[in-house]
Design an enzyme around this catalytic site. Sequence first.
Site, PDB file in Angstrom:
ATOM      1  N   MET A   1      -8.328 -43.314  27.311  1.00  0.00           N
ATOM      2  CA  MET A   1      -8.108 -43.769  28.700  1.00  0.00           C
ATOM      3  C   MET A   1      -8.675 -45.168  28.936  1.00  0.00           C
ATOM      4  SD  MET A   1      -8.945 -40.118  30.588  1.00  0.00           S
ATOM      5  CE  MET A   1     -10.374 -39.770  29.541  1.00  0.00           C
TER       6      MET A   1
ATOM      7  N   LYS B   1      -3.538 -34.779  36.001  1.00  0.00           N
ATOM      8  CA  LYS B   1      -4.221 -35.915  36.620  1.00  0.00           C
ATOM      9  C   LYS B   1      -3.862 -37.181  35.844  1.00  0.00           C
ATOM     10  CE  LYS B   1      -8.040 -32.874  37.779  1.00  0.00           C
ATOM     11  NZ  LYS B   1      -7.362 -31.728  37.186  1.00  0.00           N
TER      12      LYS B   1
ATOM     13  N   ASP C   1      -1.568 -29.777  31.922  1.00  0.00           N
ATOM     14  CA  ASP C   1      -1.797 -31.174  32.277  1.00  0.00           C
ATOM     15  C   ASP C   1      -0.571 -32.020  31.958  1.00  0.00           C
ATOM     16  OD1 ASP C   1      -4.336 -30.598  33.090  1.00  0.00           O
ATOM     17  OD2 ASP C   1      -5.311 -31.317  31.279  1.00  0.00           O
TER      18      ASP C   1
END
Length: 471
Positions: free
Chosen positions: A382, A269, A247
């Site tokens: 996030m 992502k 990632d």
Amino acid sequence: MDYLPIFADLKRRPCLVVGGGNSAWRKTQMLLKAGADVGVIASKLNADFTAAIAANQIRFVGDTFSPANLDGIFLAIAATPHKALNALVYQSANQRQVLVNVVDDTQRCSFIVPSIVDRSPIIVAISSSGKAPVLARLLRQKLEATLPQHLGKMATIAGGFRDYLATKISTFSSRRAFWEQAFNGRFADLVAVGRHSEAQQALEQQLKQHTPPVGQVALIGAGPGDAGLLTLRGLQLMQQADVVLYDYLVSDEVMALVRRDAERVCVGKKAGFHSVPQEQTNQLIVEYAQQGKRVVRLKGGDPFVFGRGAEELEVLVEAGIDFQVVPGITAAAGATAYAGIPLTHRDYAQTAMFITGHLKPDGKQLDWLTLARGNQTLVIYMGLMKSSHIQQQLLQHGRAPNTPIAIIERGTQATQKVLTGQLYELADLAQHAVSPSLIVVGEVVKLSHKLAWFTTKEQLQPQPEAAVKLA
């Protein structure tokens, strides 16, 4: 990396040593051991040089150096007590694109000679790039005591079997699996006790019993960024992997520890941008494993904490593929610890809650009444893009406006930055941070200025100019 570590084939290559003392002789011995064609220039030669010249082991070129002596030379060493002469050798070699080493003068070296652990054909070289040669020698001593003497013989026997093995096992990954079994099994044990013919037979017997490797997957948490926080088990599996799917959150320092010849596939992502859809990532993992490869799925933090690790494993279960999970230090634990923020404290917080600010479009909404309670630490993954919404919801559901908050950017890494303030400032503070960042809400944040050990005072930044003052 100050120097590229390479192993040069010097057999029958012309090399020149300028100097006839003990230091020059030590370098000459190494060149001779590597099979070089050595010539020496010196006004005075010690007894070792004199004997070697008499035995036709080296050539005496002359007693005075001239730049023309370097014509056609592959490698040169200057080891005289005269700085001006050493400098001339260095300059002349550079002009001719000849590799040169001036002993004990790293500023005049296009190559350096490392400390060596010799288990020929296994050679281990240790270098401090000329900064700390004594330290390099100490490391060599430790390795000398650790590496068994029979390694060289084991490598020699394996080398003789290698071409034959290639005719029987066609794929690289299968051959590597064969050798890993041999070097950790009966073959290695027999070589260690000197039973070399039996060791050869053990290789042949192992080949008869060889079966193609079965694909397997390791789901590994890479931690929040600092490579030192990677688990030992995770490192071991990364070093064995045929392919690594990773990632964006996996740091460059961690990726540097992946086996160098492993295939690397980025399936990262980011919020608002998906380079590889999750379904495609799932399919890639399955396909690589079905090819018989050892697959590492490397995720930042812990794969089971907002990492979709369980979703990927469910696909493996359906495909009948074996897997294992190696937990990692999640960002909530790692980043806060590096920022000097304890998740719990008897005086401030008896509960710590981890949430994500990035929900599925059709997912259940968060229980803001529970999240807004006092005496608890709230850690939000996030959350930068939703910072205004988070601030609004916490205030509306009863969390005090002056509740301490922190935004930890690139936690545990050398570039870590910590922004501190109060809850009513959250949305404005978020404008000064970039992903990946972690939001921490709770009274424990007040301890950051006292307990910060990794973040410098310059990095620990309150942002009063960003505050929206209460009326």
